[in-house]
Design an enzyme around this catalytic site. Structure first.
Site, PDB file in Angstrom:
ATOM      1  N   THR A 213     -63.944  69.137 -63.231  1.00 27.25           N
ATOM      2  CA  THR A 213     -63.607  69.499 -64.616  1.00 27.25           C
ATOM      3  C   THR A 213     -62.172  69.985 -64.705  1.00 27.25           C
ATOM      4  O   THR A 213     -61.406  69.574 -65.589  1.00 27.25           O
ATOM      5  CB  THR A 213     -64.575  70.566 -65.145  1.00 27.25           C
ATOM      6  OG1 THR A 213     -65.894  70.008 -65.196  1.00 27.25           O
ATOM      7  CG2 THR A 213     -64.178  71.030 -66.546  1.00 27.25           C
TER       8      THR A 213
ATOM      9  N   CYS B 100     -74.691  68.942 -67.926  1.00 26.90           N
ATOM     10  CA  CYS B 100     -73.845  69.722 -68.829  1.00 26.90           C
ATOM     11  C   CYS B 100     -74.361  69.701 -70.268  1.00 26.90           C
ATOM     12  O   CYS B 100     -74.048  70.574 -71.063  1.00 26.90           O
ATOM     13  CB  CYS B 100     -72.420  69.201 -68.797  1.00 26.90           C
ATOM     14  SG  CYS B 100     -71.664  69.284 -67.170  1.00 26.90           S
TER      15      CYS B 100
ATOM     16  N   THR C 195     -55.149  81.997 -54.316  1.00 23.87           N
ATOM     17  CA  THR C 195     -55.561  81.923 -52.926  1.00 23.87           C
ATOM     18  C   THR C 195     -56.566  80.796 -52.709  1.00 23.87           C
ATOM     19  O   THR C 195     -57.572  80.706 -53.399  1.00 23.87           O
ATOM     20  CB  THR C 195     -56.180  83.258 -52.477  1.00 23.87           C
ATOM     21  OG1 THR C 195     -55.229  84.303 -52.671  1.00 23.87           O
ATOM     22  CG2 THR C 195     -56.592  83.207 -51.010  1.00 23.87           C
TER      23      THR C 195
END
Length: 363
Positions: A74, A308, A226
């Site tokens: 996505t 979804c 990170t």
């Protein structure tokens, strides 16, 4: 629970889990958790693990491009479409059956929506609808009906007008050949027995996108934050396993497809039988209520369509784009299988679904 919902997600491969543990628990010295941006020995080891994973993921993609890790497909699709639209401002186009991760971006970008036929395959690209100096989104394998789209033809049409071709390869990566003509490719780890929470965007060399996020030099300066060595290692291991088992997995999927088709002769196939990825069976039956079927066959995990959108209550936009009526769409279910699905489990699951259909008066 009999799991037949491989399009939504796949079971984590034991090899991927083992690869991740090294970077979650340490390696005896207690340094496995190190930040890959740190310059000490432990940080350099973590950074090296990320690069090994990057190479493993790239091995299933075309040559001549860079892999950028993201939080999932996505994010990769959003990045590609919005940044691509800035780099190529001539307009945007995309298929009517794209996943919501692309389709909602296309809507915000006022894109031209390209049609598919009644079999769920994109209509041959119309030069009038392809933007000049823009971007075109064409998925590889549809997540709801499994049809394989003519990505190469759309890439040729896009390139003829100096436009980019973005391919959502989430359902095809590691399962079918990835078209070498694409300029941008979005993929996700959890569809190939890797961990959730990581995907990637492949960018062809020579294509310049704006950085997705600022604040550090991570991901070649394109996506600050990170990086998780554990997620990368899991993705890389899953990709390496998919490459190693490509033929074996494909043969297994074909065998299960034949079993399912033989067991459900009264059900109508949604979408073309070919070209199609045969780990996806989307079928309908007159008189069946798909939602009730899921409730009555509660020991079988399957779906009505995209994970979804399954909870929205809306009819599948993919089936609508194919011209399937509302009653037929609500009588449709999606079954998915793969590497860890046994023939015995598939037969048991299909029999449970057939028994549930009988409860609705459908023999």
């Amino acid at each position: 629970m009999i799991y037949l919902d491989y399009q939504a997600t796949t079971p984590l491969a034991p090899e991927a889990r083992e690869a991740m543990l090294r970077w979650l628990e340490g390696a005896g010295e207690g340094d496995g958790f190190a930040n890959p941006s740190s310059t000490h020995k432990a940080g350099r080891a973590a950074a090296a693990a990320v690069e090994v994973a990057r190479d493993q993921v790239a091995a299933l993609l075309p040559r001549g491009g860079r892999v950028f890790f993201t939080s999932g497909a996505t994010e990769a699709l959003n990045w590609a479409l919005f940044s691509g639209a800035k780099a190529k401002p001539g307009g945007v186009a995309g298929l009517s059956i794209e996943h919501a991760a692309s389709l909602q971006c296309l809507e915000r970008l006022n894109a031209t929506i390209l049609p598919v036929d009644g079999e769920g395959v994109a209509v041959a690209p119309d030069d009038v609808l392809i933007p000049e100096n823009g971007i075109v989104a064409t998925m590889l394998v549809n997540n709801e009906v499994g049809t394989i789209q003519p990505v190469a033809a759309f890439a040729a049409a896009a390139h003829a007008k100096n436009s980019l071709l973005l391919c959502d390869a989430v359902q095809g990566y590691g399962r079918v050949a990835i078209p070498g003509e694409a300029d941008l490719i979005a993929i996700s780890a959890h569809k190939i027995h890797g961990p959730k929470g990581i995907g990637a965007l492949w960018v062809r060399d020579g294509i310049d996108l704006e950085p997705l996020m600022f604040g550090g030099a991570q991901e070649q300066g394109m996506r600050s934050g990170t990086v998780s060595p554990a997620l990368c290692a899991g993705f890389g291991a899953a990709a390496a396993l998919a490459a190693e088992r490509f033929e074996q997995d494909a043969a297994h999927v074909e065998r299960l497809w034949s079993v399912a088709r033989d067991m459900l002769p009264e059900w109508t196939l949604n979408g073309a039988e070919s070209p199609r990825y045969h780990g996806n069976l989307n079928v309908r039956r007159d008189g069946v209520n798909g939602l009730r079927l899921m409730s009555d066959a509660r020991n079988v995990a399957f779906s009505l369509g995209s994970a979804c959108g399954s909870g929205s209550g809306k009819v599948s936009h993919v089936l609508r784009a194919m011209g399937v009526g509302e009653a037929d769409a609500r009588a449709s279910i999606r079954l998915g299988w793969g590497r860890y699905t046994t023939e015995e489990a598939l037969r048991e699951g299909l029999n449970a679904i057939k028994d549930a259909a009988r409860l609705q008066g459908v023999n």
